[in-house]
Design a protein around this motif. Sequence first.
Motif, PDB file in Angstrom:
ATOM      1  N   ASP A  17       0.834  -1.204   0.000  1.00  0.00           N
ATOM      2  CA  ASP A  17       0.000   0.000   0.000  1.00  0.00           C
ATOM      3  C   ASP A  17       0.869   1.255   0.000  1.00  0.00           C
ATOM      4  OD1 ASP A  17      -2.452  -1.193  -0.115  1.00  0.00           O
ATOM      5  OD2 ASP A  17      -2.792  -1.197   2.043  1.00  0.00           O
ATOM      6  N   ARG A  18       1.954   1.204   0.761  1.00  0.00           N
ATOM      7  CA  ARG A  18       2.851   2.363   0.864  1.00  0.00           C
ATOM      8  C   ARG A  18       3.810   2.460  -0.318  1.00  0.00           C
ATOM      9  NH1 ARG A  18       1.995   6.071   5.235  1.00  0.00           N
ATOM     10  NH2 ARG A  18       1.184   4.908   7.024  1.00  0.00           N
ATOM     11  N   PHE A  19       4.264   1.307  -0.803  1.00  0.00           N
ATOM     12  CA  PHE A  19       5.244   1.278  -1.896  1.00  0.00           C
ATOM     13  C   PHE A  19       4.708   0.375  -2.992  1.00  0.00           C
ATOM     14  CE2 PHE A  19       7.725   2.382   1.843  1.00  0.00           C
ATOM     15  CZ  PHE A  19       8.503   3.435   1.374  1.00  0.00           C
ATOM     16  N   ARG A  20       3.981   0.973  -3.900  1.00  0.00           N
ATOM     17  CA  ARG A  20       3.332   0.198  -4.946  1.00  0.00           C
ATOM     18  C   ARG A  20       4.332  -0.213  -6.023  1.00  0.00           C
ATOM     19  NH1 ARG A  20      -2.076   0.197  -4.362  1.00  0.00           N
ATOM     20  NH2 ARG A  20      -2.970   1.739  -2.942  1.00  0.00           N
ATOM     21  N   VAL A  21       3.941  -1.249  -6.746  1.00  0.00           N
ATOM     22  CA  VAL A  21       4.749  -1.713  -7.873  1.00  0.00           C
ATOM     23  C   VAL A  21       3.852  -1.768  -9.103  1.00  0.00           C
ATOM     24  CG1 VAL A  21       4.317  -4.145  -7.271  1.00  0.00           C
ATOM     25  CG2 VAL A  21       6.244  -3.552  -8.745  1.00  0.00           C
ATOM     26  N   ARG A  22       4.393  -1.337 -10.222  1.00  0.00           N
ATOM     27  CA  ARG A  22       3.649  -1.347 -11.477  1.00  0.00           C
ATOM     28  C   ARG A  22       4.369  -2.264 -12.469  1.00  0.00           C
ATOM     29  NH1 ARG A  22       3.616   3.395  -9.245  1.00  0.00           N
ATOM     30  NH2 ARG A  22       5.655   3.920 -10.098  1.00  0.00           N
ATOM     31  N   ALA A  23       3.609  -3.159 -13.052  1.00  0.00           N
ATOM     32  CA  ALA A  23       4.134  -4.077 -14.057  1.00  0.00           C
ATOM     33  C   ALA A  23       3.653  -3.649 -15.434  1.00  0.00           C
ATOM     34  CB  ALA A  23       3.689  -5.506 -13.771  1.00  0.00           C
ATOM     35  N   THR A  24       4.536  -3.739 -16.409  1.00  0.00           N
ATOM     36  CA  THR A  24       4.196  -3.386 -17.787  1.00  0.00           C
ATOM     37  C   THR A  24       4.632  -4.513 -18.709  1.00  0.00           C
ATOM     38  OG1 THR A  24       4.545  -1.037 -17.282  1.00  0.00           O
ATOM     39  CG2 THR A  24       4.436  -1.672 -19.604  1.00  0.00           C
ATOM     40  N   LEU A  25       3.660  -5.223 -19.265  1.00  0.00           N
ATOM     41  CA  LEU A  25       3.953  -6.290 -20.218  1.00  0.00           C
ATOM     42  C   LEU A  25       4.647  -5.722 -21.452  1.00  0.00           C
ATOM     43  CD1 LEU A  25       3.332  -9.304 -21.190  1.00  0.00           C
ATOM     44  CD2 LEU A  25       1.364  -8.285 -22.345  1.00  0.00           C
ATOM     45  N   PHE A  26       5.761  -6.335 -21.861  1.00  0.00           N
ATOM     46  CA  PHE A  26       6.426  -5.846 -23.071  1.00  0.00           C
ATOM     47  C   PHE A  26       6.751  -6.952 -24.073  1.00  0.00           C
ATOM     48  CE2 PHE A  26       9.969  -6.725 -20.177  1.00  0.00           C
ATOM     49  CZ  PHE A  26      10.867  -7.399 -20.993  1.00  0.00           C
ATOM     50  N   HIS A  27       6.534  -8.215 -23.697  1.00  0.00           N
ATOM     51  CA  HIS A  27       6.785  -9.291 -24.666  1.00  0.00           C
ATOM     52  C   HIS A  27       5.983 -10.524 -24.282  1.00  0.00           C
ATOM     53  CE1 HIS A  27       8.826 -11.932 -27.496  1.00  0.00           C
ATOM     54  NE2 HIS A  27       8.817 -12.821 -26.516  1.00  0.00           N
ATOM     55  N   THR A  28       5.452 -11.185 -25.283  1.00  0.00           N
ATOM     56  CA  THR A  28       4.909 -12.526 -25.105  1.00  0.00           C
ATOM     57  C   THR A  28       5.134 -13.301 -26.390  1.00  0.00           C
ATOM     58  OG1 THR A  28       2.970 -13.810 -24.387  1.00  0.00           O
ATOM     59  CG2 THR A  28       2.562 -11.939 -25.850  1.00  0.00           C
ATOM     60  N   GLY A  29       5.583 -14.543 -26.271  1.00  0.00           N
ATOM     61  CA  GLY A  29       5.862 -15.367 -27.438  1.00  0.00           C
ATOM     62  C   GLY A  29       7.288 -15.869 -27.445  1.00  0.00           C
ATOM     63  N   ALA A  30       7.717 -16.362 -28.575  1.00  0.00           N
ATOM     64  CA  ALA A  30       9.056 -16.947 -28.692  1.00  0.00           C
ATOM     65  C   ALA A  30      10.134 -15.871 -28.716  1.00  0.00           C
ATOM     66  CB  ALA A  30       9.145 -17.791 -29.958  1.00  0.00           C
ATOM     67  N   LEU A  31      11.288 -16.213 -28.184  1.00  0.00           N
ATOM     68  CA  LEU A  31      12.488 -15.380 -28.274  1.00  0.00           C
ATOM     69  C   LEU A  31      13.594 -16.223 -28.881  1.00  0.00           C
ATOM     70  CD1 LEU A  31      12.658 -13.392 -24.894  1.00  0.00           C
ATOM     71  CD2 LEU A  31      12.422 -12.430 -27.184  1.00  0.00           C
ATOM     72  N   CYS A  32      14.180 -15.728 -29.953  1.00  0.00           N
ATOM     73  CA  CYS A  32      15.228 -16.476 -30.642  1.00  0.00           C
ATOM     74  C   CYS A  32      16.541 -15.699 -30.584  1.00  0.00           C
ATOM     75  CB  CYS A  32      14.840 -16.713 -32.098  1.00  0.00           C
ATOM     76  SG  CYS A  32      13.292 -17.634 -32.302  1.00  0.00           S
ATOM     77  N   GLY A  33      17.646 -16.429 -30.562  1.00  0.00           N
ATOM     78  CA  GLY A  33      18.952 -15.789 -30.527  1.00  0.00           C
ATOM     79  C   GLY A  33      19.228 -15.147 -29.172  1.00  0.00           C
ATOM     80  N   ALA A  34      20.144 -14.174 -29.159  1.00  0.00           N
ATOM     81  CA  ALA A  34      20.539 -13.499 -27.915  1.00  0.00           C
ATOM     82  C   ALA A  34      19.683 -12.256 -27.683  1.00  0.00           C
ATOM     83  CB  ALA A  34      22.010 -13.114 -27.967  1.00  0.00           C
ATOM     84  N   GLN A  35      19.194 -12.123 -26.472  1.00  0.00           N
ATOM     85  CA  GLN A  35      18.384 -10.970 -26.082  1.00  0.00           C
ATOM     86  C   GLN A  35      18.953 -10.409 -24.782  1.00  0.00           C
ATOM     87  OE1 GLN A  35      15.661  -9.775 -27.772  1.00  0.00           O
ATOM     88  NE2 GLN A  35      15.835 -11.336 -29.371  1.00  0.00           N
ATOM     89  N   ALA A  36      19.398  -9.153 -24.803  1.00  0.00           N
ATOM     90  CA  ALA A  36      19.988  -8.524 -23.617  1.00  0.00           C
ATOM     91  C   ALA A  36      18.990  -7.563 -22.990  1.00  0.00           C
ATOM     92  CB  ALA A  36      21.267  -7.783 -23.982  1.00  0.00           C
ATOM     93  N   PHE A  37      18.960  -7.545 -21.658  1.00  0.00           N
ATOM     94  CA  PHE A  37      18.114  -6.632 -20.890  1.00  0.00           C
ATOM     95  C   PHE A  37      19.037  -5.771 -20.042  1.00  0.00           C
ATOM     96  CE2 PHE A  37      15.844 -10.498 -21.815  1.00  0.00           C
ATOM     97  CZ  PHE A  37      14.630 -10.044 -22.313  1.00  0.00           C
TER      98      PHE A  37
END
Length: 288
Positions: A17-37
Amino acid sequence: MSDPAISQVDRLSALLDRFRVRATLFHTGALCGAQAFEAVPGRGFLHVLRRGAMELRHRPGEAVAPRLRLDEPTLLFYPRALRHEFVNPPVDGPDFTCAALDFDGGDRNPLVQSLPPFIRVPLDAVDGLRPALDLLFAEADHVRCGSRLLADRLFEVVLIQLLRWIVDHPEEAGVTSGLIMGLSDPRLARALVAVHRSPCDEWPLAKMAEVAGMSRSAFAAAFKQATGSTPAAYLTDWRLSLAASMMRSGRPVKQVAVELGFASASSLSKVFRQRLGASPRVWLAAKG
């Protein structure tokens, strides 16, 4: 299995309640090769490996394993900024559903501070998670009215279920000390939740110990061992975390001081400088 005495106390609601968190979907499905975050200050990630196998890499020297091989449905939780990379087959890569996480308070969010930089949990380890994930995947995989917004909210539900599991299983999550360890103890949890709910109240050691149902000496020793902090220092840090969040939202220092139980605005400013190395005004300016 969690202690029934702990489940009688809601250990997370006052925090979230004091420290909320917000989630934002940015990908769904297959991931191929190298993916950096990349590591972005104040940004976390929650990835769901739904099916397939992949290699997870971190930079050498980080406080996590540099390489991990995953071959079962798994939650990958990064509560704070930490660069990571998925290495997948060039074709027919594994399926993921991923969200970015923004925690109120950033680095001073008490939950973020108390968690390790990376947590890996098989999906089947978290009781009751599958129904929420089924709803999440149904919304994430199909474009319908409000589907993205609903998927974001469902990701937050999944995160809360994961946090509940972490509090019940701190050792399995890699937690060794801090707030999470305190909340995992049924006696300390009662005192911590009371402080979280009413930070403006007077909280001498005797009162905290009474809420916990312990003697003062036993409570102080158990609190220090679990959290790594004294009860008084924890109370001050909790109030300062709240103060920082409230001031960033535009609340004046004088009002914040009154609401959090400080004797005056100057008293809050003094403690703020001692703990954070700058006055509230300077600190706010640096935060932009």
